[in-house]
Enzyme design. Structure first.
Site, PDB file in Angstrom:
ATOM      1  N   HIS A 473     -12.878  12.623  18.078  1.00 14.85           N
ATOM      2  CA  HIS A 473     -12.671  11.858  19.364  1.00 14.85           C
ATOM      3  C   HIS A 473     -13.400  10.534  19.722  1.00 14.85           C
ATOM      4  O   HIS A 473     -14.294  10.342  20.480  1.00 14.85           O
ATOM      5  CB  HIS A 473     -13.189  12.638  20.687  1.00 14.85           C
ATOM      6  CG  HIS A 473     -12.761  14.183  20.409  1.00 14.85           C
ATOM      7  ND1 HIS A 473     -12.909  15.095  21.456  1.00 14.85           N
ATOM      8  CD2 HIS A 473     -11.907  14.759  19.567  1.00 14.85           C
ATOM      9  CE1 HIS A 473     -12.224  16.095  21.117  1.00 14.85           C
ATOM     10  NE2 HIS A 473     -11.626  16.115  20.197  1.00 14.85           N
ATOM     11  N   GLY A 553      -3.970  15.575  23.287  1.00 16.31           N
ATOM     12  CA  GLY A 553      -4.594  16.841  23.863  1.00 16.31           C
ATOM     13  C   GLY A 553      -5.493  17.558  23.132  1.00 16.31           C
ATOM     14  O   GLY A 553      -5.735  17.242  22.030  1.00 16.31           O
ATOM     15  N   TYR A 569      -7.473   9.984  34.708  1.00 15.01           N
ATOM     16  CA  TYR A 569      -6.207  10.629  34.167  1.00 15.01           C
ATOM     17  C   TYR A 569      -6.604  11.937  33.554  1.00 15.01           C
ATOM     18  O   TYR A 569      -5.894  12.550  32.811  1.00 15.01           O
ATOM     19  CB  TYR A 569      -6.093   9.782  32.524  1.00 15.01           C
ATOM     20  CG  TYR A 569      -4.976   8.400  33.126  1.00 15.01           C
ATOM     21  CD1 TYR A 569      -3.905   8.364  33.198  1.00 15.01           C
ATOM     22  CD2 TYR A 569      -5.944   7.281  33.660  1.00 15.01           C
ATOM     23  CE1 TYR A 569      -3.046   7.130  33.928  1.00 15.01           C
ATOM     24  CE2 TYR A 569      -5.215   6.157  34.134  1.00 15.01           C
ATOM     25  CZ  TYR A 569      -4.055   6.180  34.201  1.00 15.01           C
ATOM     26  OH  TYR A 569      -3.309   5.303  34.723  1.00 15.01           O
TER      27      TYR A 569
END
Length: 681
Positions: A473, A553, A569
């Site tokens: 990430h 996701g 978002y």
């Protein structure tokens, strides 16, 4: 009744003076921290934005009843007196008193919230209270039938905690079974206390454990499957530690070796340019059929699950005017796979002329090891390509010839998705010779500038640091917008709360000047352009100057988003489409097995999205100049492996497409990756 998850928003941001090498403080210090009411727990109230002057994405409009309340979850580094300041509006002529409670005890009964002239006029009300070290709840409850005022936010002045826990100790597996295993790790330490441990498999969160334990039984696993596990520690303030080194653990083969019977009677109907309806006679199994896969050869186009799974489906995302031969297989819980069904063959309908479609693909360059970022020089004569784990930068000609021009200093790996990532070229390169790179360094992720004279790189300069890193990430894309500013995608560093913190650099799209300062006009007066992102990757501007973004996701849905300044978002409250007020839904979503998107590019008003786990190139047409997209379709499904970066070729209806089959998930030897050229006609 509405319940919202709190996301801390730090108002005091330690200055990130990148050029001087200063880094963000990690020790607890006196600070002021704001908590937006719309992100708190709300009982008998609604989030609204029908008045002006509020902060964040809205405010809470209390229901006009006694007992309606908003509850904030606040974390401080040390026990002591704190100032609690509520920002509110009261457009009536009557007082709207509230009880202020800390950790269930009323500390300020009947606190007055008098009139503020009108609903667009905001005032503050401060009370002092003793908070405990770590997590606290602060509740503001209406005490009359008039309800509370409109509540914008709560500001807490006291000692806040920004110090993450240490990395958990060495991991190991035991008690391996068919569907479960026990994961062990060494305890982490923290200045306040470890609240929880998060367990990840290849960057996707599998489970979590309390901060008081050092092992967890992981259940619901697949038999005879290898998991790559890592653990992070998390404190009550949401600070996350670095991840442990990856550990591979393989579950045992199942004792059930009997596969389901083969599906039969597969038939087709309703063929369109991008879809087909299929139906078949179901399989039987000695225990139970758990899913069906629709395949072309062994490449899966769609999985059908359920209890029991359906025996018909619509397969979407097919390429237009293309031949297909499909079959169906059944699976059981033990991972046994049936023999395939009969096959059906068909050709999808003709393509629409709008936007064009991929018509040919050619290999132009080989011998790569995880090519990550690609960016064309302004003159369109060469492109620069980065390699993630070697930290090397190459120039590549349209014919595919490559020459190394440098190695980026201070770059490190994370044994996951960190390393040398995105690259962008200054639009004025002809006069300043600047290029921009994003890479992982010892303290975190950095955006840096170097000078490129056409043959070599010099002049390493840090523009922005303090972007937290983790094993996964890390984001990493860079692109210049039509406005001349640099846009960068950053992941939330396996710390989901950072995505909702508008003063954090993580889980964001950032917008900055070529000197490394926040771009003028940014919505929050800092580097943040949009927020609520998990691991944003692809960035591209369309013909109308709008920014599109592709995002990983966790376990349900990957996203294609249209980015607007100040937009939220959704992560971690939302994954994919949801109905939470103030959060922006994606324009398209995919199951993670069909996408795991990385780079995107736009040619003739069509978004092309490279998919890693999905091993395909998605084509998503934009509907004219609207904010909507048409039906996505997929090309090269399972043909070339993990597709990482797709880039438009200047002055031509062509794309460059690169693979990263040498990464941790592809497991191919270095030198196996390639760059393709695709023509759009």
């Amino acid at each position: 009744m509405k319940h919202r998850r709190i996301r801390q928003v730090g108002v005091l941001l330690v200055a990130l003076l990148a050029a001087s090498g200063l880094q963000q403080a990690t020790a607890a210090a006196a600070a002021t921290t704001a908590y937006e009411a719309e992100n708190a727990t709300i009982v008998q109230g609604t989030v609204a934005n029908n008045h002006t002057g509020f902060t964040g994405t809205g405010f809470v409009d209390y229901t006009n009843v006694t007992g309606s309340y908003v509850e904030f979850h606040v974390s401080v580094a040390a026990a002591g007196s704190s100032s609690l300041t509520f920002r509110y509006a009261n457009g009536t002529t009557v007082n709207r008193p509230m009880d202020i409670a800390v950790n269930g005890t009323v500390v300020a009964a009947g606190t007055a919230f008098p009139a503020t002239t009108n609903w667009d006029t905001w005032a503050t009300k401060a009370v002092n209270a003793q908070l405990t070290a770590g997590s606290n709840t602060i509740r503001a409850t209406a005490t009359t039938a008039n309800g509370g005022p409109n509540l914008d936010d709560l500001t807490v002045s006291g000692a806040t905690d920004s110090q993450p826990p240490t990395t958990p100790g060495t991991t190991s597996c035991s008690d391996l079974g068919e569907n479960q295993l026990t994961l062990h790790w060494g305890a982490s330490t923290d200045n306040i206390g470890v609240a929880a441990y998060d367990i990840y498999d290849h960057g996707n969160k599998l489970d979590e454990a309390a901060g008081t334990v050092t092992s967890k039984v992981l259940t619901g696993l697949a038999p005879n499957t290898t998991y790559t596990l890592a653990v992070t520690a998390r404190d009550a303030a949401g600070n996350a530690s670095p991840a442990t080194s990856p550990l591979t653990c393989t579950t045992l083969p199942s004792s059930d070796s009997t596969p389901p019977t083969a599906p039969s009677g597969l038939g087709q109907s309703a063929v369109t340019a991008t879809s087909v309806n299929l139906s078949w006679t179901g399989s039987t199994d000695n225990r139970a059929v758990t899913s069906y896969d629709v395949r072309s050869g062994t490449t899966v186009y769609k999985s059908v699950t359920g209890t029991p799974p359906a025996t018909s489906t619509t397969v979407t995302g097919l390429a237009c005017n293309s031949p297909y031969t499909l079959n169906v297989v059944a699976h059981d819980a033990a991972g046994n796979t049936s023999a395939q069904s009969n096959t059906v063959s068909f050709t999808t309908n003709a393509c629409s002329s709008d936007g064009g479609v991929p018509s040919s693909i050619t290999t132009i360059s080989t011998g790569w090891a995880i090519p990550w970022g690609t960016y064309w020089m302004p003159d369109g004569q060469t492109a620069l390509v980065t390699e993630r784990d070697s930290f090397k930068v190459f120039k590549v000609t349209p014919s595919g010839a490559k020459t190394q021009v440098g190695t980026v200093p201070n770059a490190v790996t994370t044994n996951g998705e960190g390393g040398l990532l995105g690259v962008a070229i200054d639009p004025n390169w002809a006069t300043n010779h600047y290029i921009y790179l994003m890479h992982t360094a010892s303290e975190g992720n950095r955006i840096v500038r170097m000078t490129y004279n056409g043959t070599s790189l010099t002049g390493y300069t840090i523009l922005l640091q303090g972007i937290k890193k983790n094993q996964y990430h890390n984001g990493g894309r860079l692109v210049f917008g039509p406005d001349g500013y640099l846009y960068a995608s950053t992941g939330e560093a396996e710390t989901p709360d950072l995505a909702q913190d508008k003063n954090s650099l993580n889980g964001k799209i950032l917008r900055l000047t070529t000197a490394g300062q926040p771009a003028p006009g940014n919505p929050f007066g800092n580097y943040v352009y949009s927020y609520g992102h998990r691991n944003p990757q692809g960035l591209a501007f369309d013909r109308s100057g709008r920014l599109w973004e592709a995002e990983f996701g966790n376990s349900k849905f990957d996203e294609l988003n249209l980015i607007k300044p100040g937009g939220n978002y959704g992560w971690p409250t939302c994954e994919g489409t949801c109905s939470v007020s103030g959060m922006t839904n994606p324009k398209a979503t995919w199951p993670t097995g069909q996408a795991s998107p990385s780079g995107i590019a736009i040619v003739r008003n069509v978004v092309y999205m490279a998919a890693l786990k999905g091993e395909r190139l998605w084509r998503i047409p934009i509907n004219g100049d609207s904010e909507n997209v048409g039906t996505p379709s997929a090309y090269y499904v399972g043909t070339y492996g993990r597709l990482r970066t797709v880039t438009k070729v200047p002055g031509a209806d062509q794309l460059w497409l690169s693979t990263t089959n040498c990464d941790n998930n592809g497991n191919q030897p270095d030198g196996s990756d390639v760059i393709f050229r695709i023509s759009i006609t």
